[in-house]
Design a protein around this motif. Structure first.
Motif, PDB file in Angstrom:
ATOM      1  N   SER A  49     -30.644 -24.275 -44.490  1.00  0.00           N
ATOM      2  CA  SER A  49     -29.973 -23.015 -44.821  1.00  0.00           C
ATOM      3  C   SER A  49     -29.773 -22.153 -43.585  1.00  0.00           C
ATOM      4  CB  SER A  49     -30.782 -22.257 -45.877  1.00  0.00           C
ATOM      5  OG  SER A  49     -30.865 -22.993 -47.079  1.00  0.00           O
ATOM      6  N   TRP A  50     -30.810 -22.064 -42.759  1.00  0.00           N
ATOM      7  CA  TRP A  50     -30.698 -21.224 -41.566  1.00  0.00           C
ATOM      8  C   TRP A  50     -29.840 -21.890 -40.500  1.00  0.00           C
ATOM      9  CZ3 TRP A  50     -30.852 -16.430 -41.684  1.00  0.00           C
ATOM     10  CH2 TRP A  50     -31.699 -15.752 -42.562  1.00  0.00           C
ATOM     11  N   ALA A  51     -29.871 -23.202 -40.418  1.00  0.00           N
ATOM     12  CA  ALA A  51     -28.994 -23.887 -39.471  1.00  0.00           C
ATOM     13  C   ALA A  51     -27.531 -23.606 -39.793  1.00  0.00           C
ATOM     14  CB  ALA A  51     -29.263 -25.389 -39.489  1.00  0.00           C
ATOM     15  N   GLU A  52     -27.195 -23.601 -41.072  1.00  0.00           N
ATOM     16  CA  GLU A  52     -25.816 -23.314 -41.480  1.00  0.00           C
ATOM     17  C   GLU A  52     -25.467 -21.847 -41.255  1.00  0.00           C
ATOM     18  OE1 GLU A  52     -25.798 -24.589 -45.524  1.00  0.00           O
ATOM     19  OE2 GLU A  52     -25.596 -26.728 -45.019  1.00  0.00           O
ATOM     20  N   ALA A  53     -26.419 -20.959 -41.499  1.00  0.00           N
ATOM     21  CA  ALA A  53     -26.149 -19.527 -41.349  1.00  0.00           C
ATOM     22  C   ALA A  53     -25.963 -19.129 -39.889  1.00  0.00           C
ATOM     23  CB  ALA A  53     -27.285 -18.714 -41.971  1.00  0.00           C
ATOM     24  N   LEU A  54     -26.699 -19.790 -38.984  1.00  0.00           N
ATOM     25  CA  LEU A  54     -26.712 -19.374 -37.584  1.00  0.00           C
ATOM     26  C   LEU A  54     -25.610 -20.048 -36.762  1.00  0.00           C
ATOM     27  CD1 LEU A  54     -30.564 -19.316 -36.933  1.00  0.00           C
ATOM     28  CD2 LEU A  54     -29.044 -17.369 -37.326  1.00  0.00           C
ATOM     29  N   SER A  55     -24.440 -20.088 -37.318  1.00  0.00           N
ATOM     30  CA  SER A  55     -23.280 -20.548 -36.544  1.00  0.00           C
ATOM     31  C   SER A  55     -22.707 -19.347 -35.794  1.00  0.00           C
ATOM     32  CB  SER A  55     -22.215 -21.141 -37.457  1.00  0.00           C
ATOM     33  OG  SER A  55     -21.620 -20.131 -38.254  1.00  0.00           O
ATOM     34  N   GLU A  56     -22.010 -19.620 -34.723  1.00  0.00           N
ATOM     35  CA  GLU A  56     -21.416 -18.510 -33.967  1.00  0.00           C
ATOM     36  C   GLU A  56     -20.421 -17.748 -34.834  1.00  0.00           C
ATOM     37  OE1 GLU A  56     -19.496 -17.524 -29.583  1.00  0.00           O
ATOM     38  OE2 GLU A  56     -19.680 -19.608 -30.242  1.00  0.00           O
ATOM     39  N   ALA A  57     -19.650 -18.465 -35.640  1.00  0.00           N
ATOM     40  CA  ALA A  57     -18.664 -17.794 -36.503  1.00  0.00           C
ATOM     41  C   ALA A  57     -19.350 -16.843 -37.485  1.00  0.00           C
ATOM     42  CB  ALA A  57     -17.836 -18.835 -37.253  1.00  0.00           C
ATOM     43  N   ASN A  58     -20.428 -17.300 -38.119  1.00  0.00           N
ATOM     44  CA  ASN A  58     -21.140 -16.444 -39.071  1.00  0.00           C
ATOM     45  C   ASN A  58     -21.755 -15.234 -38.390  1.00  0.00           C
ATOM     46  OD1 ASN A  58     -20.606 -17.927 -41.379  1.00  0.00           O
ATOM     47  ND2 ASN A  58     -22.469 -19.150 -41.224  1.00  0.00           N
ATOM     48  N   LEU A  59     -22.398 -15.451 -37.247  1.00  0.00           N
ATOM     49  CA  LEU A  59     -23.047 -14.354 -36.543  1.00  0.00           C
ATOM     50  C   LEU A  59     -22.031 -13.323 -36.073  1.00  0.00           C
ATOM     51  CD1 LEU A  59     -25.644 -16.499 -34.607  1.00  0.00           C
ATOM     52  CD2 LEU A  59     -26.232 -14.660 -36.210  1.00  0.00           C
ATOM     53  N   LYS A  60     -20.876 -13.774 -35.602  1.00  0.00           N
ATOM     54  CA  LYS A  60     -19.844 -12.835 -35.161  1.00  0.00           C
ATOM     55  C   LYS A  60     -19.234 -12.091 -36.343  1.00  0.00           C
ATOM     56  CE  LYS A  60     -18.378 -14.713 -30.714  1.00  0.00           C
ATOM     57  NZ  LYS A  60     -17.265 -15.287 -29.927  1.00  0.00           N
ATOM     58  N   GLN A  61     -18.992 -12.807 -37.444  1.00  0.00           N
ATOM     59  CA  GLN A  61     -18.441 -12.139 -38.628  1.00  0.00           C
ATOM     60  C   GLN A  61     -19.400 -11.072 -39.142  1.00  0.00           C
ATOM     61  OE1 GLN A  61     -17.139 -14.765 -41.763  1.00  0.00           O
ATOM     62  NE2 GLN A  61     -17.003 -13.119 -43.272  1.00  0.00           N
ATOM     63  N   TRP A  62     -20.675 -11.399 -39.170  1.00  0.00           N
ATOM     64  CA  TRP A  62     -21.706 -10.462 -39.648  1.00  0.00           C
ATOM     65  C   TRP A  62     -21.768  -9.228 -38.763  1.00  0.00           C
ATOM     66  CZ3 TRP A  62     -27.452 -11.108 -38.208  1.00  0.00           C
ATOM     67  CH2 TRP A  62     -28.240 -10.159 -38.872  1.00  0.00           C
ATOM     68  N   THR A  63     -21.900  -9.418 -37.468  1.00  0.00           N
ATOM     69  CA  THR A  63     -22.116  -8.291 -36.562  1.00  0.00           C
ATOM     70  C   THR A  63     -20.848  -7.495 -36.287  1.00  0.00           C
ATOM     71  OG1 THR A  63     -21.846  -9.786 -34.663  1.00  0.00           O
ATOM     72  CG2 THR A  63     -24.094  -9.379 -35.437  1.00  0.00           C
ATOM     73  N   SER A  64     -19.677  -8.072 -36.547  1.00  0.00           N
ATOM     74  CA  SER A  64     -18.421  -7.377 -36.257  1.00  0.00           C
ATOM     75  C   SER A  64     -18.217  -6.144 -37.132  1.00  0.00           C
ATOM     76  CB  SER A  64     -17.240  -8.334 -36.435  1.00  0.00           C
ATOM     77  OG  SER A  64     -17.099  -8.722 -37.803  1.00  0.00           O
ATOM     78  N   ALA A  65     -18.953  -6.056 -38.224  1.00  0.00           N
ATOM     79  CA  ALA A  65     -18.813  -4.912 -39.125  1.00  0.00           C
ATOM     80  C   ALA A  65     -19.584  -3.678 -38.634  1.00  0.00           C
ATOM     81  CB  ALA A  65     -19.291  -5.289 -40.526  1.00  0.00           C
ATOM     82  N   TYR A  66     -20.290  -3.810 -37.507  1.00  0.00           N
ATOM     83  CA  TYR A  66     -21.147  -2.726 -37.010  1.00  0.00           C
ATOM     84  C   TYR A  66     -20.832  -2.437 -35.549  1.00  0.00           C
ATOM     85  CZ  TYR A  66     -23.813  -4.512 -41.021  1.00  0.00           C
ATOM     86  OH  TYR A  66     -24.184  -4.949 -42.253  1.00  0.00           O
ATOM     87  N   THR A  67     -21.208  -1.239 -35.133  1.00  0.00           N
ATOM     88  CA  THR A  67     -21.175  -0.901 -33.715  1.00  0.00           C
ATOM     89  C   THR A  67     -22.581  -1.109 -33.169  1.00  0.00           C
ATOM     90  OG1 THR A  67     -19.424   0.737 -34.037  1.00  0.00           O
ATOM     91  CG2 THR A  67     -20.725   0.896 -32.006  1.00  0.00           C
ATOM     92  N   ILE A  68     -22.752  -2.164 -32.406  1.00  0.00           N
ATOM     93  CA  ILE A  68     -24.073  -2.519 -31.875  1.00  0.00           C
ATOM     94  C   ILE A  68     -24.067  -2.274 -30.377  1.00  0.00           C
ATOM     95  CG2 ILE A  68     -25.775  -4.362 -31.585  1.00  0.00           C
ATOM     96  CD1 ILE A  68     -24.728  -5.646 -34.115  1.00  0.00           C
ATOM     97  N   ASN A  69     -24.729  -1.204 -29.982  1.00  0.00           N
ATOM     98  CA  ASN A  69     -24.738  -0.813 -28.575  1.00  0.00           C
ATOM     99  C   ASN A  69     -26.079  -0.165 -28.247  1.00  0.00           C
ATOM    100  OD1 ASN A  69     -23.835  -0.342 -25.957  1.00  0.00           O
ATOM    101  ND2 ASN A  69     -22.880   1.618 -26.502  1.00  0.00           N
ATOM    102  N   THR A  70     -27.153  -0.923 -28.432  1.00  0.00           N
ATOM    103  CA  THR A  70     -28.497  -0.388 -28.248  1.00  0.00           C
ATOM    104  C   THR A  70     -28.850  -0.341 -26.764  1.00  0.00           C
ATOM    105  OG1 THR A  70     -29.161  -1.301 -30.378  1.00  0.00           O
ATOM    106  CG2 THR A  70     -30.920  -0.666 -28.869  1.00  0.00           C
ATOM    107  N   THR A  71     -29.153   0.850 -26.284  1.00  0.00           N
ATOM    108  CA  THR A  71     -29.565   1.009 -24.880  1.00  0.00           C
ATOM    109  C   THR A  71     -31.053   1.289 -24.761  1.00  0.00           C
ATOM    110  OG1 THR A  71     -28.954   3.362 -24.982  1.00  0.00           O
ATOM    111  CG2 THR A  71     -27.286   1.813 -24.167  1.00  0.00           C
ATOM    112  N   THR A  72     -31.631   1.935 -25.773  1.00  0.00           N
ATOM    113  CA  THR A  72     -33.072   2.206 -25.779  1.00  0.00           C
ATOM    114  C   THR A  72     -33.672   1.543 -27.004  1.00  0.00           C
ATOM    115  OG1 THR A  72     -32.682   4.346 -24.725  1.00  0.00           O
ATOM    116  CG2 THR A  72     -34.856   3.973 -25.711  1.00  0.00           C
ATOM    117  N   PRO A  73     -34.227   0.354 -26.857  1.00  0.00           N
ATOM    118  CA  PRO A  73     -34.730  -0.382 -28.030  1.00  0.00           C
ATOM    119  C   PRO A  73     -35.838   0.370 -28.751  1.00  0.00           C
ATOM    120  CG  PRO A  73     -34.595  -1.797 -26.093  1.00  0.00           C
ATOM    121  CD  PRO A  73     -34.404  -0.398 -25.608  1.00  0.00           C
TER     122      PRO A  73
END
Length: 371
Positions: A85-109
């Protein structure tokens, strides 16, 4: 003065070395997905040209083969399914589709404490992934029932991307020095979580169960797929179907025929001991039950059924049932069926959520990014 300046320079240099761009984090998890894919079935084999595979492959196989000694519910088959399940989920296409809905710009973790459940293998991995993909730091407190797999996977992803080492920590004692909390447990433990973590920004998850709604028009293939939703992980997950709604007058034979596709459940001692115990209790209590020798059906208004038991109710009107389910939405993780109910998922897909299918409907990544 020179010493102070050098110290500041070295500190800044260290921070620059640990900061990663989003694409770099995505790349690391894509490599992890490729690694996990090697363990997705009995026939999967060692792949060439995977980073650090010679170092980690044999140890992972040994961990999967022996995990049931630590937790009897963590069978090889179930861990392989989690890896698949995780191997299928962790494709580059899935990860990009997921994160593209957010503004991710963390400078101070920020440091996010994650209190993980241990009911199914790698159940806390999505929270782990969400924190790291957002550029923040994980402080994880593992369940005693699932304390081997995630630390091993963390070692692998650190080998892939050494800068993650500064972002991942595991705690066996009291959680300290964190900025927010994600805690998953039962209705009982949620009260303790509220007490200890209420002053922090938090996501606190309680009991939820999944249901299926049948119409009587399901095909044999659909009912066999439903068996997967019922029996995978022995029914221990919040996405496992624990209750069925049947139409009034439903003929049960097709349903039980579908469930029979998982007859191998009788071979697991822990599962069949639960079946025998629950059957004895129900018979002594004079409850009317339906029984196929490894699954019990009990008519009950509740949603959280014991291991080896499905609760069920009959409905006469689908529109009225939709109203009832809407009123019970906070108790329901997902709805399986093909009835037109909002947000329902297809048969066989309960244990294969997408990265953007959040537990309890709470957007974990949004919560983290807004801290």
């Amino acid at each position: 003065m020179i010493f102070i300046t050098l110290c500041k320079f070295n500190a800044l240099k260290g921070q620059l070395q640990t900061n990663m761009q989003l694409q770099e984090r995505i790349n690391a998890f894509v490599e992890l997905g490729k690694f996990l894919n090697q363990f997705s079935s009995e026939t999967a084999s060692k792949q060439q040209n995977l980073q650090h595979n010679d170092r980690f492959y044999d140890s992972m196989r040994q961990l999967i083969a022996t995990a049931h000694h630590h937790n009897g519910w963590f069978t090889t088959d179930n861990i392989q399914f989690a890896c698949k399940s995780w191997a299928e989920a962790l494709s580059e296409a899935n990860l990009k589709q997921w994160t593209s809905a957010y503004t991710i710009n963390t400078t101070t973790p920020k440091t996010i404490a994650i209190v993980m459940a241990g009911n199914v293998p790698l159940v806390g991995f999505h929270d782990f992934l969400s924190v790291l993909i957002s550029g923040n730091k994980v402080l994880a407190k593992l369940s005693k029932n699932d304390k081997l797999l995630l630390p091993f996977i963390a070692k692998y992803i650190i080998a892939i991307e050494p800068r993650f080492e500064a972002y991942i920590a595991f705690s066996e004692g009291k959680l300290e020095n964190f900025d927010a909390v994600i805690a998953t447990g039962s209705d009982n433990t949620s009260r303790y979580f509220d007490y200890y973590f209420g002053k922090y920004p938090n996501i606190i998850r309680k009991n939820r169960n999944s249901i299926a709604v049948l119409t009587g028009n399901e095909t044999p293939a659909q009912l066999e797929a439903l068996a997967h939703d019922v029996f995978r992980y022995f029914g221990l997950g919040c996405r496992n179907v624990s209750k069925i709604y049947f139409p009034e007058g439903y003929y049960m034979d097709p349903f039980f025929n579908g469930m029979y596709s998982w007859k191998q459940m009788v071979d697991n001692n822990k599962y069949i001991n639960n079946y025998d115990y629950n059957k004895a209790v129900y018979l002594m209590s004079l409850f009317n039950i339906l029984d196929n020798e490894f699954l019990l059906l009990k008519e009950d208004e509740g949603m959280s059924s014991p291991i080896s038991v499905l609760f069920y109710e009959y409905y006469t009107d689908l529109d009225s049932l939709k109203v009832t389910l809407t009123s019970e939405a906070e108790k329901i993780q997902c709805i399986v069926g093909q009835t037109g109910i909002e947000n329902e998922i297809d048969f066989g897909m309960a244990q294969s959520p997408q990265l953007w299918d959040y537990a309890d409907g709470v957007d974990t990544l949004k919560f983290i990014l807004e801290l």
